[in-house]
Motif scaffolding. Sequence first.
Motif, PDB file in Angstrom:
ATOM      1  N   LEU A  75      10.079 -16.004  -5.324  1.00 57.42           N
ATOM      2  CA  LEU A  75       9.203 -16.238  -6.466  1.00 57.42           C
ATOM      3  C   LEU A  75       8.747 -14.912  -7.067  1.00 57.42           C
ATOM      4  CD1 LEU A  75       7.067 -19.197  -5.128  1.00 57.42           C
ATOM      5  CD2 LEU A  75       8.470 -19.231  -7.192  1.00 57.42           C
ATOM      6  N   ARG A  76       8.390 -13.980  -6.199  1.00 55.94           N
ATOM      7  CA  ARG A  76       7.899 -12.673  -6.648  1.00 55.94           C
ATOM      8  C   ARG A  76       9.018 -11.856  -7.300  1.00 55.94           C
ATOM      9  NH1 ARG A  76       8.380  -8.146  -4.047  1.00 55.94           N
ATOM     10  NH2 ARG A  76       8.781  -9.153  -2.041  1.00 55.94           N
ATOM     11  N   VAL A  77      10.211 -11.877  -6.703  1.00 54.62           N
ATOM     12  CA  VAL A  77      11.303 -11.018  -7.163  1.00 54.62           C
ATOM     13  C   VAL A  77      12.109 -11.671  -8.291  1.00 54.62           C
ATOM     14  CG1 VAL A  77      13.468  -9.904  -6.452  1.00 54.62           C
ATOM     15  CG2 VAL A  77      11.486  -9.843  -4.937  1.00 54.62           C
ATOM     16  N   LEU A  78      12.409 -12.954  -8.156  1.00 50.46           N
ATOM     17  CA  LEU A  78      13.326 -13.613  -9.082  1.00 50.46           C
ATOM     18  C   LEU A  78      12.642 -14.545 -10.076  1.00 50.46           C
ATOM     19  CD1 LEU A  78      16.080 -14.566  -6.483  1.00 50.46           C
ATOM     20  CD2 LEU A  78      16.052 -12.580  -8.020  1.00 50.46           C
ATOM     21  N   GLY A  79      11.441 -15.004  -9.733  1.00 53.61           N
ATOM     22  CA  GLY A  79      10.728 -15.934 -10.602  1.00 53.61           C
ATOM     23  C   GLY A  79      10.974 -17.377 -10.203  1.00 53.61           C
ATOM     24  N   PRO A  80      10.180 -18.287 -10.754  1.00 48.24           N
ATOM     25  CA  PRO A  80      10.228 -19.686 -10.338  1.00 48.24           C
ATOM     26  C   PRO A  80      11.438 -20.464 -10.841  1.00 48.24           C
ATOM     27  CG  PRO A  80       8.655 -19.422 -12.111  1.00 48.24           C
ATOM     28  CD  PRO A  80       9.114 -18.035 -11.724  1.00 48.24           C
ATOM     29  N   ASP A  81      12.099 -19.995 -11.886  1.00 46.34           N
ATOM     30  CA  ASP A  81      13.195 -20.752 -12.482  1.00 46.34           C
ATOM     31  C   ASP A  81      14.582 -20.260 -12.073  1.00 46.34           C
ATOM     32  OD1 ASP A  81      11.358 -22.352 -13.850  1.00 46.34           O
ATOM     33  OD2 ASP A  81      11.245 -20.906 -15.494  1.00 46.34           O
ATOM     34  N   HIS A  82      14.644 -19.231 -11.249  1.00 46.94           N
ATOM     35  CA  HIS A  82      15.938 -18.698 -10.836  1.00 46.94           C
ATOM     36  C   HIS A  82      16.632 -19.702  -9.906  1.00 46.94           C
ATOM     37  CE1 HIS A  82      18.918 -16.099  -8.929  1.00 46.94           C
ATOM     38  NE2 HIS A  82      18.756 -15.293  -9.968  1.00 46.94           N
ATOM     39  N   PRO A  83      17.940 -19.867 -10.036  1.00 46.73           N
ATOM     40  CA  PRO A  83      18.652 -20.822  -9.181  1.00 46.73           C
ATOM     41  C   PRO A  83      18.452 -20.582  -7.677  1.00 46.73           C
ATOM     42  CG  PRO A  83      20.063 -20.130 -10.977  1.00 46.73           C
ATOM     43  CD  PRO A  83      18.816 -19.279 -11.053  1.00 46.73           C
ATOM     44  N   ASP A  84      18.391 -19.324  -7.244  1.00 48.46           N
ATOM     45  CA  ASP A  84      18.174 -19.046  -5.822  1.00 48.46           C
ATOM     46  C   ASP A  84      16.788 -19.503  -5.375  1.00 48.46           C
ATOM     47  OD1 ASP A  84      20.687 -17.933  -5.797  1.00 48.46           O
ATOM     48  OD2 ASP A  84      19.990 -15.856  -5.606  1.00 48.46           O
ATOM     49  N   THR A  85      15.796 -19.349  -6.230  1.00 40.21           N
ATOM     50  CA  THR A  85      14.445 -19.806  -5.919  1.00 40.21           C
ATOM     51  C   THR A  85      14.426 -21.324  -5.796  1.00 40.21           C
ATOM     52  OG1 THR A  85      13.512 -17.922  -7.115  1.00 40.21           O
ATOM     53  CG2 THR A  85      12.027 -19.760  -6.647  1.00 40.21           C
ATOM     54  N   LEU A  86      15.077 -21.996  -6.724  1.00 42.07           N
ATOM     55  CA  LEU A  86      15.123 -23.452  -6.690  1.00 42.07           C
ATOM     56  C   LEU A  86      15.857 -23.956  -5.452  1.00 42.07           C
ATOM     57  CD1 LEU A  86      15.817 -24.081 -10.472  1.00 42.07           C
ATOM     58  CD2 LEU A  86      13.630 -24.266  -9.264  1.00 42.07           C
ATOM     59  N   THR A  87      16.938 -23.289  -5.079  1.00 46.04           N
ATOM     60  CA  THR A  87      17.674 -23.661  -3.877  1.00 46.04           C
ATOM     61  C   THR A  87      16.798 -23.489  -2.639  1.00 46.04           C
ATOM     62  OG1 THR A  87      19.801 -23.101  -4.857  1.00 46.04           O
ATOM     63  CG2 THR A  87      19.693 -23.118  -2.455  1.00 46.04           C
ATOM     64  N   THR A  88      16.042 -22.402  -2.597  1.00 47.15           N
ATOM     65  CA  THR A  88      15.150 -22.173  -1.458  1.00 47.15           C
ATOM     66  C   THR A  88      14.085 -23.257  -1.377  1.00 47.15           C
ATOM     67  OG1 THR A  88      15.555 -19.795  -1.553  1.00 47.15           O
ATOM     68  CG2 THR A  88      13.585 -20.513  -0.365  1.00 47.15           C
ATOM     69  N   ARG A  89      13.546 -23.667  -2.530  1.00 49.51           N
ATOM     70  CA  ARG A  89      12.565 -24.760  -2.537  1.00 49.51           C
ATOM     71  C   ARG A  89      13.175 -26.036  -1.972  1.00 49.51           C
ATOM     72  NH1 ARG A  89      10.234 -25.891  -8.046  1.00 49.51           N
ATOM     73  NH2 ARG A  89       8.955 -27.308  -6.837  1.00 49.51           N
ATOM     74  N   ALA A  90      14.409 -26.345  -2.352  1.00 47.50           N
ATOM     75  CA  ALA A  90      15.084 -27.542  -1.841  1.00 47.50           C
ATOM     76  C   ALA A  90      15.338 -27.429  -0.337  1.00 47.50           C
ATOM     77  CB  ALA A  90      16.393 -27.762  -2.595  1.00 47.50           C
ATOM     78  N   ASN A  91      15.780 -26.258   0.109  1.00 49.94           N
ATOM     79  CA  ASN A  91      16.022 -26.059   1.540  1.00 49.94           C
ATOM     80  C   ASN A  91      14.726 -26.151   2.335  1.00 49.94           C
ATOM     81  OD1 ASN A  91      18.740 -25.714   1.020  1.00 49.94           O
ATOM     82  ND2 ASN A  91      18.626 -23.479   1.041  1.00 49.94           N
ATOM     83  N   LEU A  92      13.645 -25.648   1.775  1.00 50.87           N
ATOM     84  CA  LEU A  92      12.346 -25.741   2.442  1.00 50.87           C
ATOM     85  C   LEU A  92      11.920 -27.195   2.572  1.00 50.87           C
ATOM     86  CD1 LEU A  92       9.753 -24.645   3.662  1.00 50.87           C
ATOM     87  CD2 LEU A  92       8.939 -24.193   1.329  1.00 50.87           C
ATOM     88  N   ALA A  93      12.077 -27.960   1.498  1.00 47.97           N
ATOM     89  CA  ALA A  93      11.717 -29.378   1.546  1.00 47.97           C
ATOM     90  C   ALA A  93      12.526 -30.097   2.625  1.00 47.97           C
ATOM     91  CB  ALA A  93      11.926 -30.025   0.188  1.00 47.97           C
ATOM     92  N   ARG A  94      13.822 -29.808   2.720  1.00 55.71           N
ATOM     93  CA  ARG A  94      14.660 -30.420   3.753  1.00 55.71           C
ATOM     94  C   ARG A  94      14.193 -30.017   5.146  1.00 55.71           C
ATOM     95  NH1 ARG A  94      19.590 -28.474   2.634  1.00 55.71           N
ATOM     96  NH2 ARG A  94      19.251 -26.753   4.048  1.00 55.71           N
ATOM     97  N   SER A  95      13.898 -28.750   5.328  1.00 57.30           N
ATOM     98  CA  SER A  95      13.453 -28.283   6.645  1.00 57.30           C
ATOM     99  C   SER A  95      12.123 -28.907   7.038  1.00 57.30           C
ATOM    100  CB  SER A  95      13.333 -26.754   6.667  1.00 57.30           C
ATOM    101  OG  SER A  95      14.603 -26.171   6.576  1.00 57.30           O
ATOM    102  N   LEU A  96      11.221 -29.037   6.063  1.00 59.34           N
ATOM    103  CA  LEU A  96       9.946 -29.686   6.360  1.00 59.34           C
ATOM    104  C   LEU A  96      10.168 -31.135   6.777  1.00 59.34           C
ATOM    105  CD1 LEU A  96       7.780 -28.215   3.473  1.00 59.34           C
ATOM    106  CD2 LEU A  96       7.455 -27.809   5.918  1.00 59.34           C
ATOM    107  N   GLY A  97      11.082 -31.823   6.116  1.00 58.49           N
ATOM    108  CA  GLY A  97      11.409 -33.190   6.494  1.00 58.49           C
ATOM    109  C   GLY A  97      11.981 -33.266   7.899  1.00 58.49           C
ATOM    110  N   GLN A  98      12.865 -32.358   8.225  1.00 56.45           N
ATOM    111  CA  GLN A  98      13.461 -32.334   9.559  1.00 56.45           C
ATOM    112  C   GLN A  98      12.450 -31.955  10.625  1.00 56.45           C
ATOM    113  OE1 GLN A  98      16.679 -29.604   8.790  1.00 56.45           O
ATOM    114  NE2 GLN A  98      18.078 -31.264   8.194  1.00 56.45           N
ATOM    115  N   ALA A  99      11.403 -31.250  10.227  1.00 50.27           N
ATOM    116  CA  ALA A  99      10.370 -30.835  11.179  1.00 50.27           C
ATOM    117  C   ALA A  99       9.324 -31.925  11.387  1.00 50.27           C
ATOM    118  CB  ALA A  99       9.707 -29.545  10.709  1.00 50.27           C
TER     119      ALA A  99
END
Length: 106
Positions: free
Chosen positions: A52-76
């Motif tokens: 978020l700090r380096v790439l911003g909220p709309d960058h594809p890598d940021t969005l992918t990380t948000r999706a991966n985080l949501a999945r990991s939280l679900g698995q946890a």
Amino acid sequence: MFEQLLDDLLWVLGPDHRDTLTTRSELAYWRGRAGDPAGAAAALEQVLDDRLRVLGPDHPDTLTTRANLARSLGQAGDPAGQPPPANRCWPTGCGSSDPTTPTPTP
């Protein structure tokens, strides 16, 4: 191997380089696959903060990380896969100043 690679990337490219951030994300992914989804989620929260700090909220890598985080939280154990608070992901409030950008729902 990813931990060794991360050490090298940090030394050569620095902590904010896109390859370093990607390797941190990959390391978190494999941590989750190895049976530690809570550890993966914690690591992805840190990667998300940096992306978020380096790439911003709309960058594809940021969005992918948000999706991966949501999945990991679900698995946890969080079946809703609760994402981080909106103000971390959308620093301008909810949505973008662009009227064609969808506004996230809480």
